[in-house]
Enzyme design. Structure first.
Site, PDB file in Angstrom:
ATOM      1  N   GLU A   1       4.954  -5.371  -5.881  1.00  0.00           N
ATOM      2  CA  GLU A   1       4.879  -5.513  -4.429  1.00  0.00           C
ATOM      3  C   GLU A   1       4.335  -4.216  -3.831  1.00  0.00           C
ATOM      4  OE1 GLU A   1       8.423  -7.583  -2.801  1.00  0.00           O
ATOM      5  OE2 GLU A   1       8.309  -6.154  -1.152  1.00  0.00           O
TER       6      GLU A   1
ATOM      7  N   ASP B   1       4.243  -2.632   0.057  1.00  0.00           N
ATOM      8  CA  ASP B   1       4.799  -2.973   1.373  1.00  0.00           C
ATOM      9  C   ASP B   1       4.387  -2.038   2.502  1.00  0.00           C
ATOM     10  OD1 ASP B   1       6.537  -4.924   0.295  1.00  0.00           O
ATOM     11  OD2 ASP B   1       8.018  -3.391  -0.222  1.00  0.00           O
TER      12      ASP B   1
ATOM     13  N   GLU C   1       6.189  -2.083   6.263  1.00  0.00           N
ATOM     14  CA  GLU C   1       7.186  -2.770   7.093  1.00  0.00           C
ATOM     15  C   GLU C   1       7.522  -1.891   8.284  1.00  0.00           C
ATOM     16  OE1 GLU C   1      10.279  -4.939   4.115  1.00  0.00           O
ATOM     17  OE2 GLU C   1      10.153  -2.766   3.996  1.00  0.00           O
TER      18      GLU C   1
END
Ligand SMILES: *[C@@H]1O[C@H](CO)[C@@H](O)[C@H](O)[C@H]1NC(C)=O
Ligand SMILES: *[C@@H]1O[C@H](CO)[C@@H](O)[C@H](O)[C@H]1NC(C)=O
Length: 280
Positions: A101, A103, A105
């Site tokens: 993953e 990310d 955010e």
């Protein structure tokens, strides 16, 4: 007059339908379709908005899976009191315990308090590699560009074309190189951890919370049936590493904007920091 008005109504409706068709070509809905909005961005492009209320959050994910690429979007975050909300733009290979993953955010905050932008990398289920930043602007006031470049040498995070982080591939340490990933964008209630370590919860009286996305670009090697097809011009990002000037902006953001660095969190890693922390 009435004819002209209805003509305009039809045009507006067509624009929405075009935006929706364009959305459906590229994405699948996450959560509730009623919580996604489509419109013309006024510049010949499309704008998608995500809503969060007590009933549901929302999101979308790319139909394509990619093995390496360059992914960017312009986002305008939830304004006012966004405490408890989490807005994301990330790549993921799925839910398995060995997933990869990458990310970006955004953790909301009380009115007037700064958002935090969290960046993280997971490789074979190994995460905990966060760098978090206060931005040098209010990300809810206007659209800004957030970009992830992922190639076999490194992962680069950029904000408005300013490199803020690079995560290198040291061949002997975890790095995502083999699992194709989808692009996800979501808005959800992360009250339990997002804001001031979970102490400030979402205030539902401000619902619905809305975040808008424009100018989505996924320029990557599309993976299907065990093979990957890279688009023309992919060399530009496939071999990209940061030059001295860009490394300077990374150092600048580390000095001025970094609010959390996993490599400085000794409490979390009592047995010693992850391998990449000590490397150049
Ligand atoms: C919210 O604001 C507080 C106070 O300024 C700050 O300590 C915190 O880092 C901000 N961001 C989040 C996500 O809690
Ligand atoms: C894809 O590769 C895996 C492992 O190499 C193999 O088990 C699988 O049969 C392949 N699938 C196709 C559609 O070629």
């Amino acid at each position: 007059m009435a004819a002209r008005l209805s003509f305009l109504v039809v045009l507006a409706l067509l624009a929405v339908l075009t935006a929706k068709a364009d959305f459906d070509d590229q994405f699948e809905v996450i959560g509730d379709r009623d919580h996604i909005g489509y419109k013309d961005d006024g510049n010949g492009g499309q704008e998608f908005s995500l809503e969060l209320d007590q009933e549901s959050g929302s999101g979308f994910k790319s139909k394509n899976k990619y093995l390496f690429g360059e992914f960017s979007v312009r986002m305008k975050l939830v304004d006012g009191n966004s405490a408890g909300t989490v807005t994301s733009f990330y790549l993921t290979s799925g839910e398995s315990s060995t997933h990869d993953e990458i990310d970006i955010e955004f953790m909301g905050n009380s009115s007037g308090q700064p958002y935090v932008m969290n960046t993280n990398v997971w490789a074979s289920g190994d995460g905990k590699k966060e760098h978090q930043f206060y931005l040098w602007f209010d990300p809810s006031a206007d659209f800004h560009t957030y970009k992830i470049t992922w190639n076999p040498k490194n992962i680069i995070f950029e904000v408005d074309n300013v490199a803020v982080r690079t995560f290198k591939n040291y061949d002997d340490l975890p790095f995502p190189t083999s699992r194709p990933m989808e692009v996800h964008a979501t808005l959800w209630d992360g009250s339990y951890w997002a804001t001031q370590h979970g102490n400030v919860k979402i205030h539902w009286r401000h619902e619905p919370f809305v975040v808008s996305y424009r100018a989505y670009h996924a320029n990557g090697c599309v993976h299907s049936k065990n093979s990957s097809r890279c688009p023309d011009g992919s060399d530009a990002w496939m071999h990209r590493e940061l030059g001295d000037e860009e490394l300077d902006t990374v150092a600048w953001t580390e000095r001025n904007c970094l609010s959390y660095n996993y490599c400085a969190d000794g409490w979390r890693f009592p047995k010693g920091f992850p391998g990449e922390c000590g490397r150049k």
